[in-house]
Design a protein around this motif. Structure first.
Motif, PDB file in Angstrom:
ATOM      1  N   GLY A  64      92.977  47.765  67.128  1.00  0.00           N
ATOM      2  CA  GLY A  64      92.711  46.582  66.317  1.00  0.00           C
ATOM      3  C   GLY A  64      93.686  45.452  66.579  1.00  0.00           C
ATOM      4  O   GLY A  64      93.277  44.302  66.800  1.00  0.00           O
ATOM      5  N   LEU A  65      94.961  45.760  66.575  1.00  0.00           N
ATOM      6  CA  LEU A  65      95.948  44.712  66.843  1.00  0.00           C
ATOM      7  C   LEU A  65      95.896  44.271  68.299  1.00  0.00           C
ATOM      8  O   LEU A  65      96.135  43.105  68.609  1.00  0.00           O
ATOM      9  CB  LEU A  65      97.346  45.169  66.456  1.00  0.00           C
ATOM     10  N   GLY A  66      95.559  45.203  69.186  1.00  0.00           N
ATOM     11  CA  GLY A  66      95.382  44.832  70.594  1.00  0.00           C
ATOM     12  C   GLY A  66      94.267  43.826  70.769  1.00  0.00           C
ATOM     13  O   GLY A  66      94.410  42.824  71.474  1.00  0.00           O
ATOM     14  N   VAL A  67      93.140  44.055  70.094  1.00  0.00           N
ATOM     15  CA  VAL A  67      92.012  43.115  70.152  1.00  0.00           C
ATOM     16  C   VAL A  67      92.416  41.767  69.578  1.00  0.00           C
ATOM     17  O   VAL A  67      92.125  40.716  70.160  1.00  0.00           O
ATOM     18  CB  VAL A  67      90.790  43.685  69.396  1.00  0.00           C
ATOM     19  N   ALA A  68      93.089  41.779  68.442  1.00  0.00           N
ATOM     20  CA  ALA A  68      93.508  40.520  67.827  1.00  0.00           C
ATOM     21  C   ALA A  68      94.469  39.749  68.729  1.00  0.00           C
ATOM     22  O   ALA A  68      94.316  38.534  68.933  1.00  0.00           O
ATOM     23  CB  ALA A  68      94.147  40.789  66.464  1.00  0.00           C
ATOM     24  N   LEU A  69      95.442  40.443  69.300  1.00  0.00           N
ATOM     25  CA  LEU A  69      96.419  39.762  70.155  1.00  0.00           C
ATOM     26  C   LEU A  69      95.802  39.267  71.458  1.00  0.00           C
ATOM     27  O   LEU A  69      96.099  38.154  71.907  1.00  0.00           O
ATOM     28  CB  LEU A  69      97.603  40.686  70.453  1.00  0.00           C
ATOM     29  N   ILE A  70      94.927  40.072  72.076  1.00  0.00           N
ATOM     30  CA  ILE A  70      94.330  39.618  73.333  1.00  0.00           C
ATOM     31  C   ILE A  70      93.363  38.465  73.059  1.00  0.00           C
ATOM     32  O   ILE A  70      93.203  37.578  73.908  1.00  0.00           O
ATOM     33  CB  ILE A  70      93.669  40.773  74.115  1.00  0.00           C
ATOM     34  N   SER A  71      92.765  38.433  71.896  1.00  0.00           N
ATOM     35  CA  SER A  71      91.931  37.281  71.527  1.00  0.00           C
ATOM     36  C   SER A  71      92.791  36.027  71.408  1.00  0.00           C
ATOM     37  O   SER A  71      92.391  34.948  71.856  1.00  0.00           O
ATOM     38  CB  SER A  71      91.208  37.543  70.202  1.00  0.00           C
ATOM     39  N   LEU A  72      93.965  36.176  70.831  1.00  0.00           N
ATOM     40  CA  LEU A  72      94.897  35.061  70.717  1.00  0.00           C
ATOM     41  C   LEU A  72      95.346  34.588  72.100  1.00  0.00           C
ATOM     42  O   LEU A  72      95.402  33.383  72.362  1.00  0.00           O
ATOM     43  CB  LEU A  72      96.105  35.478  69.871  1.00  0.00           C
ATOM     44  N   GLY A  88      85.815  35.514  62.013  1.00  0.00           N
ATOM     45  CA  GLY A  88      85.283  36.463  61.038  1.00  0.00           C
ATOM     46  C   GLY A  88      85.299  37.890  61.561  1.00  0.00           C
ATOM     47  O   GLY A  88      85.655  38.830  60.838  1.00  0.00           O
ATOM     48  N   SER A  89      84.936  38.061  62.814  1.00  0.00           N
ATOM     49  CA  SER A  89      84.926  39.392  63.420  1.00  0.00           C
ATOM     50  C   SER A  89      86.336  39.966  63.509  1.00  0.00           C
ATOM     51  O   SER A  89      86.545  41.158  63.251  1.00  0.00           O
ATOM     52  CB  SER A  89      84.298  39.325  64.816  1.00  0.00           C
ATOM     53  N   LEU A  90      87.298  39.143  63.872  1.00  0.00           N
ATOM     54  CA  LEU A  90      88.693  39.602  63.920  1.00  0.00           C
ATOM     55  C   LEU A  90      89.198  39.989  62.532  1.00  0.00           C
ATOM     56  O   LEU A  90      89.928  40.972  62.379  1.00  0.00           O
ATOM     57  CB  LEU A  90      89.589  38.531  64.537  1.00  0.00           C
ATOM     58  N   LEU A  91      88.795  39.244  61.517  1.00  0.00           N
ATOM     59  CA  LEU A  91      89.190  39.585  60.154  1.00  0.00           C
ATOM     60  C   LEU A  91      88.595  40.923  59.724  1.00  0.00           C
ATOM     61  O   LEU A  91      89.249  41.705  59.025  1.00  0.00           O
ATOM     62  CB  LEU A  91      88.789  38.476  59.185  1.00  0.00           C
ATOM     63  N   LEU A  92      87.370  41.214  60.174  1.00  0.00           N
ATOM     64  CA  LEU A  92      86.769  42.515  59.871  1.00  0.00           C
ATOM     65  C   LEU A  92      87.530  43.651  60.554  1.00  0.00           C
ATOM     66  O   LEU A  92      87.700  44.725  59.982  1.00  0.00           O
ATOM     67  CB  LEU A  92      85.298  42.529  60.295  1.00  0.00           C
ATOM     68  N   ILE A  93      87.992  43.403  61.781  1.00  0.00           N
ATOM     69  CA  ILE A  93      88.794  44.415  62.484  1.00  0.00           C
ATOM     70  C   ILE A  93      90.087  44.677  61.716  1.00  0.00           C
ATOM     71  O   ILE A  93      90.472  45.829  61.487  1.00  0.00           O
ATOM     72  CB  ILE A  93      89.092  43.981  63.930  1.00  0.00           C
ATOM     73  N   VAL A  94      90.754  43.605  61.297  1.00  0.00           N
ATOM     74  CA  VAL A  94      91.995  43.749  60.535  1.00  0.00           C
ATOM     75  C   VAL A  94      91.727  44.497  59.231  1.00  0.00           C
ATOM     76  O   VAL A  94      92.500  45.387  58.838  1.00  0.00           O
ATOM     77  CB  VAL A  94      92.645  42.371  60.268  1.00  0.00           C
ATOM     78  N   ALA A  95      90.622  44.178  58.566  1.00  0.00           N
ATOM     79  CA  ALA A  95      90.277  44.877  57.324  1.00  0.00           C
ATOM     80  C   ALA A  95      90.057  46.366  57.588  1.00  0.00           C
ATOM     81  O   ALA A  95      90.480  47.220  56.785  1.00  0.00           O
ATOM     82  CB  ALA A  95      89.026  44.258  56.705  1.00  0.00           C
ATOM     83  N   GLY A  96      89.440  46.716  58.691  1.00  0.00           N
ATOM     84  CA  GLY A  96      89.233  48.107  59.048  1.00  0.00           C
ATOM     85  C   GLY A  96      90.548  48.832  59.301  1.00  0.00           C
ATOM     86  O   GLY A  96      90.724  49.979  58.874  1.00  0.00           O
ATOM     87  N   VAL A  97      91.465  48.179  59.987  1.00  0.00           N
ATOM     88  CA  VAL A  97      92.772  48.777  60.254  1.00  0.00           C
ATOM     89  C   VAL A  97      93.514  49.007  58.934  1.00  0.00           C
ATOM     90  O   VAL A  97      94.090  50.074  58.711  1.00  0.00           O
ATOM     91  CB  VAL A  97      93.593  47.899  61.212  1.00  0.00           C
ATOM     92  N   VAL A  98      93.485  48.032  58.060  1.00  0.00           N
ATOM     93  CA  VAL A  98      94.136  48.168  56.764  1.00  0.00           C
ATOM     94  C   VAL A  98      93.505  49.317  55.984  1.00  0.00           C
ATOM     95  O   VAL A  98      94.198  50.153  55.390  1.00  0.00           O
ATOM     96  CB  VAL A  98      94.082  46.840  55.971  1.00  0.00           C
TER      97      VAL A  98
END
Length: 106
Positions: A64-72, A88-98
């Motif tokens: 999840g954090l890998g996807v968020a960081l590589i998107s950044l 929105g999709s990245l926020l859903l990934i973060v919500a899933g990780v949490v």
């Protein structure tokens, strides 16, 4: 120590993925070699992190954090467009990780 290994694994994975883009389809030697080295380091560090975490939690955080960081990286370095759907999709990934972290808490 587990968190240190996990964060380092994430950073190595993001650097490896960035190297994929920079390799231009394995036509550039330096980034092409870096892909394999960085992913090797990422998997070693993730394996060490798994001594401290449940596999579901560690992998969710890593991915999840890998996807968020590589998107950044894509937006900031490669000038990829940032759309509302991507955010929105990245926020859903973060919500899933949490959620997985909260579900795995003892």
């Amino acid at each position: 120590m587990g968190w240190l290994y996990l964060v380092a694994a994430i950073l190595a994975e993001v650097a490896g993925t960035t190297s994929m883009k920079l390799s231009e389809g394995f036509t550039r030697l330096g980034p092409s070699v870096a892909i394999f080295l960085l992913y090797g380091v990422a998997f070693v560090l993730l394996t060490l992190a798994l001594k401290s975490f449940d596999v579901s939690v560690a992998y969710a955080v890593w991915a999840g954090l890998g996807v968020a960081l590589i998107s950044l990286v894509g937006v900031l370095y490669f000038q990829e467009p940032l759309t509302a759907l991507k955010v929105g999709s990245l926020l859903l990934i973060v919500a899933g990780v949490v959620g997985l972290n909260l579900g795995g808490a003892h």
